[in-house]
Structure formats: C-alpha cells, structure tokens
Motif scaffolding. Structure first.
Motif, mmCIF file in Angstrom:
data_model
loop_
_atom_site.group_PDB
_atom_site.id
_atom_site.type_symbol
_atom_site.label_atom_id
_atom_site.label_comp_id
_atom_site.label_asym_id
_atom_site.label_seq_id
_atom_site.Cartn_x
_atom_site.Cartn_y
_atom_site.Cartn_z
ATOM 1 N N TYR A 198 5.868 -18.467 -5.235
ATOM 2 C CA TYR A 198 6.735 -17.828 -6.224
ATOM 3 C C TYR A 198 6.294 -16.417 -6.576
ATOM 4 C CZ TYR A 198 8.658 -22.457 -6.963
ATOM 5 O OH TYR A 198 9.267 -23.670 -6.780
ATOM 6 N N ARG A 199 5.023 -16.100 -6.311
ATOM 7 C CA ARG A 199 4.506 -14.761 -6.621
ATOM 8 C C ARG A 199 3.727 -14.237 -5.437
ATOM 9 N NH1 ARG A 199 1.934 -14.009 -12.411
ATOM 10 N NH2 ARG A 199 1.789 -11.982 -11.439
ATOM 11 N N ASN A 200 4.097 -13.043 -5.006
ATOM 12 C CA ASN A 200 3.380 -12.348 -3.953
ATOM 13 C C ASN A 200 3.827 -10.893 -4.027
ATOM 14 O OD1 ASN A 200 2.294 -11.238 -1.628
ATOM 15 N ND2 ASN A 200 2.732 -13.024 -0.372
ATOM 16 N N ASN A 201 2.915 -10.021 -4.348
ATOM 17 C CA ASN A 201 3.241 -8.596 -4.481
ATOM 18 C C ASN A 201 3.027 -7.817 -3.190
ATOM 19 O OD1 ASN A 201 3.940 -8.892 -7.186
ATOM 20 N ND2 ASN A 201 1.823 -8.650 -7.846
ATOM 21 N N THR A 202 2.699 -8.511 -2.106
ATOM 22 C CA THR A 202 2.452 -7.846 -0.836
ATOM 23 C C THR A 202 3.764 -7.343 -0.242
ATOM 24 O OG1 THR A 202 0.626 -9.391 -0.460
ATOM 25 C CG2 THR A 202 1.416 -8.137 1.448
ATOM 26 N N PRO A 203 3.821 -6.060 0.131
ATOM 27 C CA PRO A 203 5.042 -5.560 0.775
ATOM 28 C C PRO A 203 5.383 -6.390 2.012
ATOM 29 C CG PRO A 203 3.587 -3.740 0.201
ATOM 30 C CD PRO A 203 2.809 -5.015 -0.037
ATOM 31 N N TYR A 246 6.627 -9.350 1.823
ATOM 32 C CA TYR A 246 6.686 -10.745 1.396
ATOM 33 C C TYR A 246 7.340 -10.878 0.022
ATOM 34 C CZ TYR A 246 3.595 -11.613 5.292
ATOM 35 O OH TYR A 246 3.075 -11.681 6.562
ATOM 36 N N SER A 247 7.153 -9.886 -0.831
ATOM 37 C CA SER A 247 7.676 -9.985 -2.194
ATOM 38 C C SER A 247 9.196 -10.082 -2.218
ATOM 39 C CB SER A 247 7.204 -8.799 -3.042
ATOM 40 O OG SER A 247 7.607 -7.580 -2.453
ATOM 41 N N ASP A 248 9.863 -9.523 -1.214
ATOM 42 C CA ASP A 248 11.321 -9.585 -1.182
ATOM 43 C C ASP A 248 11.843 -10.924 -0.678
ATOM 44 O OD1 ASP A 248 10.259 -8.963 1.335
ATOM 45 O OD2 ASP A 248 12.100 -7.981 1.985
ATOM 46 N N LEU A 297 10.710 -13.932 -1.928
ATOM 47 C CA LEU A 297 10.404 -14.948 -2.932
ATOM 48 C C LEU A 297 11.643 -15.688 -3.399
ATOM 49 C CD1 LEU A 297 7.875 -12.874 -5.039
ATOM 50 C CD2 LEU A 297 7.336 -14.721 -3.457
#
Length: 142
Positions: A77-82, A84-86, A88
């Motif tokens: 539900y959370r991943n700020n890595t470019p 991957y974040s898109d 979620l």
C-alpha cells in the motif's frame, strides 16, 4: 502459458548477464524458463549456470507452463520508489509453479484484495522501456 502483454513495466529492469541472457531472451519470446539438473533431476529457479542442489554444471532449460498458485503474498500500500508508487496498491507474491519451484513476482490484474493463498495464476509479461519483457503473474481464468 499466457503470452499476453500487460501494460508497460515501469519498475526496475533486471540486468542481463552472459549467464542469464538465455532466460531474458526467452522472456522476450513469451517463454518462462526453468532449469532441470541432469545429474540430480531437481528443478530450479532462478536461472543460473550451476545446479543449486548438487552444484553440477549439467543443467538444461525447459519452458514452464507458467501455471501455478499463490503460495504467499503481500499487498503493498505504500512505496515511494519511482516506478512503483504509481501502481499502488499492488501484490507481490511467491508463486509455486507446476513442478514445485517458487518464484517471486507481481500478481497483476483485478483487485489486489481478491488475491489469496491458493489463487491460481499464470505467467504474463510486461514490456520495459528498453524492450525487455518482464515476467509477472495474472489471476488465471476459472
């Protein structure tokens, strides 16, 4: 094995080496390779030059059916890595393929909340910006 291509891959792209090039080339043809040891008879994944069970260098490639079941999984539900974040939320699963080997991969398509242990999946591929096909798993039709 499904050879459908899912939407473009936006995550990290694995580096092909001389040792792993046959695997990645097969992915580009819509084939997911496993290996079988000619000495001990065991099947292995990930792709490598030696048998992980007996260290023999007598391993042969064969095409997997791509059919399997989710052995375990996590919904992210959370991943700020470019890249991957898109996506979620998304599912990372450990899939047990026919033949007994387990493979990590994304389980795509449908609602991530619908994936459970035992969900039937099949391999599919997504295309990276460099043209490399990346294996993923999609929920199999009932």
């Amino acid at each position: 094995m499904s050879t459908a291509v899912t939407p473009d891959w936006t995550g990290f792209v694995p580096v092909s080496t001389p040792e792993t090039a046959p695997f990645w080339n097969a992915c580009n043809e819509g084939v997911f390779l496993l290996q079988r040891c000619l000495d001990c008879g065991k099947t292995q994944y990930h792709y490598r030059a030696l048998c992980c069970h007996c260290w023999s260098d007598r391993v042969e490639d064969f095409a997997s059916s791509g059919q399997g079941t989710v052995w375990t999984y996590s919904v992210v539900y959370r991943n700020n890595t470019p890249g991957y974040s898109d996506k979620l939320p998304y599912v990372v699963g450990l899939v047990e393929l026919e033949g007994g080997v387990r493979v990590f991969g994304n389980v795509v398509g449908g609602n991530p909340e619908d994936v459970t242990i035992g969900t039937r999946v099949e391999v599919t591929f997504a295309k990276a910006a460099n043209g490399q096909m990346i294996p993923l798993f999609t929920v199999a039709a009932s």
